[in-house]
Design a protein around this motif. Structure first.
Motif, PDB file in Angstrom:
ATOM      1  N   PRO A   1       0.830  -1.211   0.000  1.00 16.32           N
ATOM      2  CA  PRO A   1       0.000   0.000   0.000  1.00 16.32           C
ATOM      3  C   PRO A   1       0.868   1.267   0.000  1.00 16.32           C
ATOM      4  CG  PRO A   1      -0.316  -1.300   2.037  1.00 16.32           C
ATOM      5  CD  PRO A   1       0.745  -1.971   1.254  1.00 16.32           C
ATOM      6  N   ALA A   2       0.287   2.329  -0.544  1.00 18.04           N
ATOM      7  CA  ALA A   2       1.034   3.593  -0.669  1.00 18.04           C
ATOM      8  C   ALA A   2       1.496   4.116   0.685  1.00 18.04           C
ATOM      9  CB  ALA A   2       0.160   4.631  -1.375  1.00 18.04           C
ATOM     10  N   TRP A   3       0.658   3.938   1.721  1.00 19.37           N
ATOM     11  CA  TRP A   3       1.017   4.501   3.026  1.00 19.37           C
ATOM     12  C   TRP A   3       2.332   3.914   3.553  1.00 19.37           C
ATOM     13  CZ3 TRP A   3       1.586   0.787   6.628  1.00 19.37           C
ATOM     14  CH2 TRP A   3       0.780  -0.359   6.566  1.00 19.37           C
ATOM     15  N   MET A   4       2.589   2.682   3.174  1.00 13.49           N
ATOM     16  CA  MET A   4       3.800   2.053   3.705  1.00 13.49           C
ATOM     17  C   MET A   4       5.050   2.709   3.113  1.00 13.49           C
ATOM     18  SD  MET A   4       4.690  -1.961   4.104  1.00 13.49           S
ATOM     19  CE  MET A   4       3.014  -2.508   4.186  1.00 13.49           C
ATOM     20  N   PHE A   5       4.998   2.956   1.817  1.00 13.15           N
ATOM     21  CA  PHE A   5       6.128   3.662   1.183  1.00 13.15           C
ATOM     22  C   PHE A   5       6.258   5.076   1.735  1.00 13.15           C
ATOM     23  CE2 PHE A   5       5.957   0.354  -2.036  1.00 13.15           C
ATOM     24  CZ  PHE A   5       7.260   0.295  -2.489  1.00 13.15           C
ATOM     25  N   LYS A   6       5.099   5.687   1.998  1.00 14.32           N
ATOM     26  CA  LYS A   6       5.118   7.084   2.449  1.00 14.32           C
ATOM     27  C   LYS A   6       5.744   7.187   3.844  1.00 14.32           C
ATOM     28  CE  LYS A   6       1.800  10.744   3.265  1.00 14.32           C
ATOM     29  NZ  LYS A   6       0.352  10.906   3.418  1.00 14.32           N
TER      30      LYS A   6
END
Ligand code: GLA
Ligand code: ZN
Length: 666
Positions: free
Chosen positions: A84-89
C-alpha cells in the motif's frame, strides 16, 4: 493435508476491480465454462489495510461468500507482493534499492526489500489475520503466498543482512578472503563491515560481469535465501492457524534469480506460471514443465497461463485455435494437476488491459477464446483420475542454479554462452525422440537413471564428483560437455587440468578452450563419417584413457578429438568438447542412449508423453507441428478419453490436435 479431488480449472480473479452486478455475471459465465476454482486476493493489500492501523476484510468476506455459494474452490493469495502507498510514504526503506543504487518508490509491484523489518512486520500482521479468518474455510484449497517472488535489492539493510549471512557461512574473514580469492587485485578485507554489496559503481564490469564472481554468486544465494525467508515467514504464520491447507507460491520456470530446488523443499506443492513467447520452441516449454516437476519430483500446479495473448512481450501474438488446449494438455502430460489462467476477466485499465482473459472486454461468452476455454473445461471434468499420477524417466538432466549464476558471471571465454540454452540443446534431443526426462539437481539421487546428462556442468560442488563416479561405476552412462568441472562452489578453478574433478571419469585432459565468434565455426567429422559444425567454444582435448568419437577438421587443432567416450567401472562417460549442430550431437548421443527402449514412440513428429498410476497409463499425443501427421500404429484401436472416440488407421492428427489414451497396467 487437503488434496485436490478435481483438476482445478480457473485462475486469477479480481472481482474487487468490478461492480457487484459484474460478479453475478461472472458466476454465470464460470458455470458455462466449467470453471471450478478462482485465485483471489493476489493484489489487495491496500484494500485490506487502507491505513496503518485499519484492517478491513468486508470486501474479501463478500467475495469468498459469493464464491462459496457457487461451490468454487479458492486459491487464496496473501496480497503481499504489492504494497500500500502509506507504507512507502511512512517507511521509504520498504522500497528496494537497485543495482544502480537508486531507491524505488511507490508505483510498481514486486518491489519490497526482503530484508526490511518494517515490510516483514506488516506481512506477518496481514497474513496472520488472513489465516485466522479464512484458514478454516473448507473451500480454500491452497494458499498462494505473495506472487512471483523475484528481483533483487541492494539497500543498506540488505548489505547488513548479507554480512551476517556471510559470517554464518564462512566463520572467519580469512575464510571469506580465500573463498572470493580477494588477493586478486589486492582486495583483501579485514572486517565484515568492509564488504560492499554488488553495485554498478562497485565491482561491476558491465551489466553482466562483476570483478569478483564469488561475491556476486554469494549475493545471489543470499538474495534467494532472503526471499525464501519471506516465503517461510508467511508459510509459518499461516501454519499457526491452519494445518490442513497446502501452501505454495507461483514460480517462473527457468527464472534465474531464485534457487528453486532449494525453495521447493519449503513448499507443499510447486506451482508455476507458463508464458512462452510466440517463438519459444515447444521442447523448451516441455523442458520447463519437467524442471518444475523435477523440483520435488512430484506433480505440480499450473498457476497461470494466458487463454489468448499477453501484453508484456514485445510481440503478443494470439494463441491459434486449438493452441491453448494443446498447451494445456502438454502441461498436464508433463505433470500438472491443475490448469489456471491469468486471468478470468480482462482488466479495464492499467498495463494489463491488453492481456488476454477468459472473459474479454466485449463482456459476452460469444468469443472464440471463451468457447475454447469452455470446451477444455468440459473435457477436464473427466480427468480427475490423472491427479497425482507420475511421470517416469530413465534419463536425468542436471540443472543447477549455482552453475547458472556462475557460468553467466564468468568473464570469458565467450559472452554468448547461456546456461538455459545449453541445457535445452540437450533436452531437445530427448524431446524429439519422445524420451522422458527428469530434471535433477546435481545433488539428487541418480540411482533410478540409466543415463545422466550434465551439459556445461561448470561448478562442481562438494560431493558431486563422488556421486557421479559412483553412478558410473555401477553401470550408469554419464554425458557431459565443454565448460564442465571447471570451478568449485566459490568459483575458484579446480586445479590440475580441465575438466578438473571429471578428468579421470572422462579420461581426457582439456588443454585449451577456444572461443568462436558468431561469424566463426570449426568443421568436424565424426567416426561414422558425419560432417558437422562446432561453434561457440571448442575444447582442445588430449586422450588419456578415453577413445575419440570424432575430430576437428579445421583450425590449428584439426585432427584432435571433438568428442570422446571413456569406460569407467561398469559404465561409460561421454564428453562433448564443443557446441555441436543438432545432427552431429544426435550422432554422438545415439551411441550413449538406448533410444529404442527409452522412447515412448519413435518415427513420429508428434509429442507422445506418459503419466502413470499404479493401475493405469495415460498417453498424451499432441501435434505441435504445422502439418497433419499420421497417428502412429501403436495407438490404432485405442479410445481417446477426451472425445470418447476410438481412433483408427485413417485418423489424422491435425496441428494442435490432442488425444489422451488410457491403458490398464494390470
Ligand atoms: C505474471 C503475474 C500476473 C500477471 C501476469 C501477466 O505471471 O503473476 O499477476 O501480471 O504475469 O502475464
Ligand atoms: Zn534491501
Amino acid at each position: 493435508m487437503k488434496k485436490f479431488n478435481q483438476v482445478l480449472y480457473g485462475g486469477d480473479y479480481n472481482p474487487n476491480q468490478w461492480s457487484k452486478d459484474i460478479w453475478q455475471e461472472d458466476q454465470a459465465f464460470f458455470k458455462k465454462a466449467n470453471i471450478n476454482s478462482t485465485t483471489i486476493n493476489v493484489f489487495s493489500w491496500a484494500k485490506l489495510q487502507p491505513s496503518e492501523a485499519v484492517y478491513d476484510f468486508s470486501e474479501l468476506d463478500e467475495i469468498i461468500a459469493t464464491l462459496a455459494k457457487d461451490e468454487k474452490e479458492i486459491v487464496l493469495a496473501t496480497s503481499t507482493s504489492a504494497l500500500p502507498a502509506w507504507m512507502f510514504k511512512h517507511y521509504p526503506e520498504v522500497g528496494r534499492v537497485d543495482f544502480e543504487g537508486r531507491r524505488h518508490r511507490f508505483g510498481q509491484r514486486h518491489n519490497a526489500c526482503p530484508n526490511s523489518r518494517v515490510y516483514q512486520h506488516y506481512v506477518k500482521e496481514l497474513v496472520s489475520r488472513l489465516a485466522q479468518r479464512y484458514g478454516q474455510q473448507p473451500q480454500v484449497s491452497i494458499w498462494h503466498v505473495n506472487n512471483e517472488y523475484g528481483g533483487e535489492c541492494y539497500c543498506e539493510n540488505c548489505e547488513k543482512a548479507f554480512r551476517v549471512w556471510l559470517q554464518e557461512k564462512y566463520g572467519t574473514i580469512e575464510a571469506l578472503n580465500k573463498a572470493w580469492n580477494l588477493e586478486f587485485w589486492g582486495h583483501t578485507v579485514y572486517s565484515w563491515d568492509e564488504i560492499v554489496v554488488p553495485n554498478v559503481l562497485g565491482d561491476a564490469m558491465d551489466q553482466r560481469n562483476t570483478a569478483f564472481a564469488g561475491l556476486s554468486i554469494d549475493y545471489r544465494r543470499f538474495m534467494s535465501d532472503s526471499m525464501l525467508e519471506n516465503y517461510k515467514l508467511e508459510r509459518d504464520t499461516i501454519r499457526q492457524y491452519d494445518q490442513e491447507t497446502p501452501i505454495t507460491t507461483n514460480l517462473m520456470g527457468t527464472y534465474k534469480n531464485l534457487d528453486y530446488f532449494k525453495w521447493a523443499k519449503e513448499m507443499d506443492l510447486v506451482s508455476w506460471d507458463n508464458y512462452p513467447s510466440f517463438d519459444t520452441p515447444w521442447s523448451m516449454v516441455a523442458m520447463t514443465h519437467d524442471l518444475m516437476r523435477g523440483l520435488k519430483h512430484q506433480p505440480f500446479m499450473l498457476m497461470e497461463q494466458t487463454p489468448s495473448q499477453q501484453n508484456w512481450q514485445p510481440y503478443n501474438s494470439l494463441k491459434k485455435p486449438g493452441q491453448m488446449r494443446a498447451q494445456s494438455y502438454q502441461t498436464m502430460a508433463h505433470g500438472a494437476d491443475t490448469i489456471q489462467f491469468f486471468q478470468l476477466r480482462r482488466s479495464l485499465g492499467g498495463c494489463e488491459k491488453f492481456h488476454g482473459a477468459v472473459i474479454e472486454h466485449v463482456g459476452t461468452t460469444e468469443t472464440r477464446v471463451f468457447r475454447e476455454v469452455a470446451q477444455l473445461g468440459e473435457e477436464l471434468t473427466q480427468l480427475s483420475e490423472i491427479i497425482g499420477t507420475k511421470n517416469v524417466a530413465k534419463v536425468g538432466l542436471v540443472f543447477d542454479w549455482d552453475t547458472y549464476w556462475a557460468l553467466e558471471y564468468t568473464s570469458g571465454p565467450n559472452q554468448d554462452l547461456y546456461y538455459v540454452d545449453q541445457i535445452h540443446h540437450y533436452y531437445r534431443y530427448f524431446y524429439e525422440r519422445n524420451i522422458a526426462v527428469e530434471m535433477v539437481a546435481p545433488t539428487d539421487d541418480f540411482s533410478e537413471f540409466e543415463l545422466v546428462v550434465a551439459p556445461v556442468c561448470y561448478m562442481v560442488k562438494e560431493g558431486v564428483k563422488e556421486a557421479i563416479e559412483q553412478f558410473v561405476q555401477a553401470g550408469g552412462t554419464f554425458v557431459t560437455t565443454f565448460m564442465s568441472g571447471i570451478v568449485d562452489q566459490s568459483d575458484n578453478v579446480h586445479l590440475g587440468g580441465y575438466p578438473g574433478p571429471f578428468r579421470k571419469l572422462a579420461g581426457i585432459w582439456v588443454e585449451e578452450i577456444d572461443a568462436l565468434a558468431p561469424s566463426q565455426e570449426n568443421t568436424i567429422q565424426l567416426n561414422d563419417g558425419t560432417q558437422g559444425k562446432s561453434t561457440l567454444l571448442a575444447d582442445i582435448i588430449h586422450l588419456e584413457t578415453a577413445e575419440s568419437l570424432g575430430e576437428y577438421t579445421s583450425n590449428f587443432y584439426q585432427g584432435q578429438p571433438v568428442a570422446t567416450k571413456n569406460t569407467y567401472g561398469k559404465g561409460q562417460v561421454y564428453y562433448v568438447g564443443t557446441q555441436l549442430d543438432a545432427d552431429s550431437l544426435a550422432t554422438i548421443l545415439d551411441q550413449a542412449v538406448d533410444v529404442d527402449t527409452l522412447s515412448t514412440c519413435l518415427a513420429t513428429k508428434l509429442e507422445v508423453t506418459k503419466r502413470h498410476s499404479d493401475s493405469s497409463e495415460y498417453t498424451f499425443v499432441m501435434n505441435f507441428t504445422h502439418t497433419a501427421e499420421d497417428l502412429p500404429a501403436q495407438f490404432v484401436g485405442q479410445l481417446d478419453i477426451l472425445t470418447g472416440q476410438e481412433v483408427n488407421a485413417e485418423t489424422k492428427v491435425e496441428p494442435y490436435d490432442t488425444f489422451v489414451f488410457k491403458r490398464n497396467l494390470s
